[in-house]
Structures are given as C-alpha cells and as structure tokens.
Design an enzyme around this catalytic site. Structure first.
Site, short mmCIF file in Angstrom:
data_model
loop_
_atom_site.label_atom_id
_atom_site.label_comp_id
_atom_site.label_asym_id
_atom_site.label_seq_id
_atom_site.Cartn_x
_atom_site.Cartn_y
_atom_site.Cartn_z
N TRP A 1 0.84 -1.21 0.00
CA TRP A 1 0.00 0.00 0.00
C TRP A 1 0.87 1.25 0.00
O TRP A 1 1.44 1.61 1.02
CB TRP A 1 -0.91 0.01 1.24
CG TRP A 1 -1.88 -1.14 1.24
CD1 TRP A 1 -3.09 -1.17 0.61
CD2 TRP A 1 -1.73 -2.41 1.88
NE1 TRP A 1 -3.70 -2.38 0.83
CE2 TRP A 1 -2.89 -3.15 1.61
CE3 TRP A 1 -0.72 -3.01 2.66
CZ2 TRP A 1 -3.08 -4.46 2.08
CZ3 TRP A 1 -0.91 -4.30 3.14
CH2 TRP A 1 -2.09 -5.01 2.84
N HIS B 1 -6.92 1.65 2.45
CA HIS B 1 -7.99 0.67 2.20
C HIS B 1 -9.07 0.87 3.27
O HIS B 1 -8.90 1.63 4.22
CB HIS B 1 -7.46 -0.77 2.19
CG HIS B 1 -6.59 -1.13 3.37
ND1 HIS B 1 -5.99 -2.36 3.52
CD2 HIS B 1 -6.20 -0.42 4.46
CE1 HIS B 1 -5.30 -2.38 4.65
NE2 HIS B 1 -5.40 -1.23 5.23
N ARG C 1 -4.14 6.10 -2.61
CA ARG C 1 -2.84 5.46 -2.81
C ARG C 1 -1.90 6.44 -3.51
O ARG C 1 -2.30 7.09 -4.48
CB ARG C 1 -2.97 4.18 -3.66
CG ARG C 1 -3.90 3.14 -3.08
CD ARG C 1 -3.19 2.00 -2.40
NE ARG C 1 -4.18 1.17 -1.71
CZ ARG C 1 -4.58 -0.04 -2.11
NH1 ARG C 1 -4.02 -0.59 -3.18
NH2 ARG C 1 -5.49 -0.71 -1.44
N GLN D 1 -13.64 1.54 -2.20
CA GLN D 1 -13.70 0.13 -1.84
C GLN D 1 -14.98 -0.13 -1.05
O GLN D 1 -15.59 0.78 -0.48
CB GLN D 1 -12.51 -0.25 -0.96
CG GLN D 1 -11.19 -0.33 -1.71
CD GLN D 1 -10.08 -0.90 -0.84
OE1 GLN D 1 -10.15 -0.86 0.39
NE2 GLN D 1 -9.05 -1.41 -1.49
N VAL E 1 -5.60 -11.80 7.08
CA VAL E 1 -6.45 -12.99 6.92
C VAL E 1 -5.58 -14.25 6.79
O VAL E 1 -4.43 -14.18 6.36
CB VAL E 1 -7.37 -12.87 5.67
CG1 VAL E 1 -8.55 -11.98 5.96
CG2 VAL E 1 -6.58 -12.41 4.46
N ALA F 1 -13.59 -11.82 5.85
CA ALA F 1 -13.51 -10.40 5.49
C ALA F 1 -13.23 -10.33 4.00
O ALA F 1 -12.65 -11.26 3.41
CB ALA F 1 -12.40 -9.72 6.27
#
Ligand code: DAH
Length: 369
Positions: free
Chosen positions: A170, A199, A225, A239, A283, A337
């Site tokens: 990122w 994000h 970004r 998003q 995750v 998620a």
C-alpha cells in the site's frame, strides 16, 4: 408655489393668470406622460385635495363677490377640463399597456415545452447503492470510518507492523502535519502517524473495538494510494469492505454470500466464481475472488486477458492476530472479510475504459447513466 404669492395680492386678474399657468403646466406635463403610475401622481398634484387647483379655489373664496363668481367658475371649468384630460390620458395609457402586455406575454400553448435538465447520479453512487442494498438484504449493516486514519488502524492492528515488507503493498500518503506538533499527542494514544487510509480494512478494527460478535457489516468508502495514475489506477478510488464474525463462520459461508452478491450485482444468476490462494496479512487463509469473465463468458477477450477470469476482490478468514488486536478472547471467534474495488466493478459493469473518467467532471460522461 403660487400659494405664497396669493397671500400677497388677491385680485381676479392675478387669479385668472394663475389658473392659466396651472392649465399650461398641467397640459404640458400630461403630454409627456408615458407611465400610468406617474400620471396618477401628477393628477393628484394638480387635482387632489391638496393639489394646486384646490388651493386656488380656497383662495378664491376670499375674493369680493363679483371677482369670486368670475374666477370661481373659471377654476371649476378648468378642473373639469383637466379631469377629463387626465382621464383620457390614463385610458390611453392603460390601453397601450394592455396591448404591450398582450404582445410580450403571448403564449403559444401548442409549442413543445422546454425540458428541465435532470441531474444524474454518478455510476459509482449507483453501484455502491446497489451493492449496499444486496448486502442489507443478507443482514449486513453499513458502517463508516474516517478517511484520515492513523498508522495503527490502517496497518498495525491489521497485522502489518512497521518495517514489515507487506506495507509495500500500500503506497501511502502520509500527513506531514503530525510529524512535529501532533507527534506527542498521537504517540500518547499509541496510534502512530496520520495518513490517508489506503484501504477500508481499518473500519473492521474500529468496529470490532466497539462491538461484540456476532455481527455482519459492510463499509463502503474512499481510499487513497500514492501512485502514478493511468487508465486503471487513480490516487483515490472506492472500496467496499465486508466483515462477518460469529462462532462458526466458514469459507463455505463466505463463498455463498459473495457468490450471491456478485450474481445479483451483475444480474446473472449462473455467474461462476473461484477462490485463488493469495496473501493479505490480516487474513489466514487469504484468497483472491475471480468471476467468470462477464464480457466474453470465458471465451477469452482483452478484458480478461484471455484467461476467462476477472479478479474481483481480496478476501480471507480473519487472522486471529486481528481478533487479538481488538481484544477478543483468543480462538473464540471466526470470521470472513473481503475488500472489493468498486471502481473496477463499475468499469466492468458499464464497460468504462478509463478510471480517470470518474473524476473528470465531464458531463457528457455522467449523462450516460
Ligand atoms: N484491504 C485489501 C486491499 O486494499 C483488500 C482486502 C483483502 C480486504 C483481504 C479484506 C481482505 O478484507 O480480507 O488490498
């Protein structure tokens, strides 16, 4: 005007002379009148109760009888004549005024009406609303988070510590203002430096910090970004984050929810999806969701680069380190998620070739939706 003079000398000659002057002045002024209201005012000036002629008549009362009869009848005659002249003029003016109103305000009721231009919703708004409605129907609620975030929410609590190579995923706009003045304040809160969120995932943390499971949330929003722009990259885009946490949430649950969502969003009941292993620090396991190319139906086209699949979103099962960061009891909760790039969805849905059109301010673009 002449009232002062009247006080000086009363006699019929002067009076008759004054009457003549009044008549002359009234007729001259009347001839030049072009306006109804101004004419009414003028009429009052000459003929009203405090008008020039009334003052004369009052003065005439004080003359000797013979002179009074003579000047009195002259004055009354003049009043009648002027009254008639004023009325005639007013009638004329009213007539021409009426005619010009008819001219000006003539309406052709058979002409087609002028269309009022209607506003257009931005395609991003349309798709965001659509997506929200679908998730709401599956029991998700919309939540929001700030666009100016702290390092802790955007990175650390999502299992992306400083100096971890994953931070390179990122490219970040850091806010300069907090380097000096706010440093101590932010440090004491232990939230690190400020940045523009890269994000929507930090909203997961903010929500979990203040809520106990089970829950289902979505968080649509703008992200930033630090990147060079081109047809598929912008420094700001949208998003939609999703998070479901409960006791026995599985990948199968995720697959069902997201397939149902995509089928309804693209209005295609047999839309196929696939999960591909991928890596995101927050995750485990992590995956990328692809949909069977909606442009060519997997025959191979330039949009899917002949692969038959389109990359739709990042997703995964919530990492236990993320639960730990928000203070949940270890191993008690499970969850999935996901994070969808809304701009990409809009571009696919409406066949838009360049992401920069979204913020171009070009009405020709917006009017198509
Ligand atoms: N935040 C990720 C990004 O912007 C996308 C993402 C990946 C979101 C996996 C998630 C997830 O919630 O589980 O690249």
């Amino acid at each position: 005007m002449f009232a002062g003079r009247l006080r000086v000398r009363y006699n019929d000659e002067i009076m008759l002379d004054e009457l003549k002057k009044i008549e002359q002045s009234a007729r001259e002024k009347l001839a030049n009148m072009g306006d109804i209201d101004a004419t009414e005012v003028l009429k009052i000036q000459f003929l009203g109760r405090k008008g020039a002629l009334s003052l004369m008549l009052r003065a005439i009362k004080n003359l000797p009888e013979q002179e009074r009869i003579k000047t009195g009848s002259a004055a009354n005659r003049l009043r009648q004549e002027l009254e008639a002249a004023f009325d005639k003029k007013l009638a004329e003016l009213k007539k021409t005024n009426h005619e010009s109103v008819l001219q000006r305000e003539w309406i052709d009721v058979t002409r087609p009406g002028v269309k009022t231009p209607r506003g257009h919703l931005h395609p991003l708004t349309l798709v965001r609303r659509d997506a929200e409605a679908i998730f709401h129907s599956m029991g998700f609620v919309t939540v929001e988070g700030p666009e100016v975030e702290s390092e802790r929410y955007n990175f650390d609590a999502l299992n992306i510590p400083a100096n971890h190579p994953a931070r390179d995923m990122w490219d970040t706009f850091w806010l300069r203002s907090n380097q000096k003045s706010q440093k101590s304040k932010v440090k004491s809160q232990n939230d690190g430096r400020l940045l523009l969120r890269t994000h929507t995932s930090p909203v997961q943390i903010r929500y979990m910090e203040t809520h106990e499971p089970p829950f289902r949330i979505i968080a649509p929003g703008r992200v930033f970004r630090y990147e060079a722009t081109d047809a598929s990259h912008e420094i700001q885009f949208y998003q939609l984050e999703g998070l479901m946490v409960d006791r026995h949430v599985s990948i199968a649950n995720f697959k069902f929810v997201i397939q149902e969502f995509l089928r309804r969003l693209f209005r295609k009941q047999n839309l196929e999806i696939r999960l591909r292993p991928s890596y995101f620090p927050f995750v485990e396991p992590g995956f990328e969701v692809d949909v069977a190319c909606i442009v060519c139906n997997q025959k191979g086209c330039s949009v899917c680069k002949r692969s038959g699949w389109l990359e739709m979103m990042g997703a995964g099962m919530v990492h236990q380190k993320v639960f730990a960061a928000v203070g949940y009891v270890p191993a008690e909760w499970t969850g999935f998620a996901f994070g969808i790039g809304l701009d990409r969805v809009v571009m696919m849905k409406y066949n838009i070739p360049d992401i920069r059109l979204f913020h171009s301010g070009d009405l020709r673009f917006l009017k198509q939706f």
